[in-house]
Design an enzyme around this catalytic site. Sequence first.
Site, PDB file in Angstrom:
ATOM      1  CG  ASP A   8       5.991   1.572   3.005  1.00 44.88           C
ATOM      2  OD1 ASP A   8       5.923   0.391   3.387  1.00 44.88           O
ATOM      3  OD2 ASP A   8       5.232   2.045   2.129  1.00 44.88           O
ATOM      4  CD  GLU A  10       6.353  -1.876   0.083  1.00 45.49           C
ATOM      5  OE1 GLU A  10       6.517  -0.879   0.839  1.00 45.49           O
ATOM      6  OE2 GLU A  10       5.391  -2.660   0.190  1.00 45.49           O
ATOM      7  CG  HIS A  60       5.891  -3.007   4.880  1.00 45.24           C
ATOM      8  ND1 HIS A  60       5.572  -2.849   3.547  1.00 45.24           N
ATOM      9  CD2 HIS A  60       6.148  -4.331   5.049  1.00 45.24           C
ATOM     10  CE1 HIS A  60       5.652  -4.032   2.940  1.00 45.24           C
ATOM     11  NE2 HIS A  60       5.992  -4.945   3.829  1.00 45.24           N
ATOM     12  CG  HIS A 105       6.410   2.428  -2.282  1.00 46.41           C
ATOM     13  ND1 HIS A 105       5.162   2.638  -2.803  1.00 46.41           N
ATOM     14  CD2 HIS A 105       6.234   2.085  -0.975  1.00 46.41           C
ATOM     15  CE1 HIS A 105       4.256   2.403  -1.862  1.00 46.41           C
ATOM     16  NE2 HIS A 105       4.879   2.087  -0.734  1.00 46.41           N
ATOM     17  CG  HIS A 117       1.970  -0.537  -2.916  1.00 47.91           C
ATOM     18  ND1 HIS A 117       3.317  -0.762  -2.739  1.00 47.91           N
ATOM     19  CD2 HIS A 117       1.481  -0.242  -1.689  1.00 47.91           C
ATOM     20  CE1 HIS A 117       3.613  -0.637  -1.452  1.00 47.91           C
ATOM     21  NE2 HIS A 117       2.512  -0.306  -0.796  1.00 47.91           N
ATOM     22  CD  GLU A 136       1.903   3.648   0.214  1.00 50.09           C
ATOM     23  OE1 GLU A 136       3.034   3.727   0.741  1.00 50.09           O
ATOM     24  OE2 GLU A 136       1.368   2.559  -0.080  1.00 50.09           O
TER      25      GLU A 136
HETATM   26 ZN    ZN Z   1       3.808   1.566   0.879  1.00 47.29          ZN
END
Ligand code: ZN
Length: 273
Positions: A8, A10, A60, A105, A117, A136
């Site tokens: 990802d 972030e 992402h 994240h 998120h 996630e």
């Molecule tokens: Zn993510």
Amino acid sequence: MNVYISIDMEGVAGIATREQCRRGSSDYEIGRELMTREANAAIAGAFDGGAARVVCNDAHADMANLLPSELDPRAEVILGSPKVEYSMMEGVADDFGAALFVGYHAGAGEPAAVLAHTYSGASFYQVRLNDAPVTEAELNALVAGAHGVPVALVTGDDRICAIVRDRLPGVRTAAVKRSHSFTVGASMHPERAREDIRRASAEAVNGAKELAPTTAPGPFTIEVDLTDMRRAELCGLVPGAQRAGRTVRYTSRDYLEAFRCLRAWLYLGAAGA
Ligand SMILES: [Zn+2]
């Protein structure tokens, strides 16, 4: 051993703002370069640790951020979207011996966590699995677990590293930044972060045989609070889903079916924007 990487953006070192993660922004090219180099650190570490084959899934946004010709030529890359099978875990299968989550994240609603998120920043206010807020990393660990693949490493900010140490027993972590708030973090220099990730990746792959895949007894109830009513109404269209106001809920004995519903909500939520 075959090694699967889900990367990802972030949680990559040097990233703290939305602009660095959004295609079309003038900072986006910086973000994708940092992400690509961090992917290479994890790939190199996996080979150092004894991997025979490494598959790296771009996980992402539109999932076409990694710069293919800059990637370690020993790895395969999975690019593009929508990844209808498993999204952030596209391509994971029974013949992998370890999964590594890089650039991760914290989950939606986590306080003071950089760009936190869960699957959708715009549509999902909070995502819960069996009544507990979920990240996630945990959702994706259960997808890997359904294929018998343990998660051996999570890298990202200090918040997600602390969460997975608590919830994914035996997982190694490499924290590359300290979250201060949603768009503020204190990051290690990217080069130093890559050194740590390469080392942690090698150790993780080397020790993966001792790890158990993440599993949980069903049934699985996945619940999402949507950010507005229009998105919630569309998500409520999924057969078998229940809706109360801005919250949708779906229960299955099969985790992969519940995860499939979450991904349908991801697209329906976006359609309701
Ligand atoms: Zn993510």
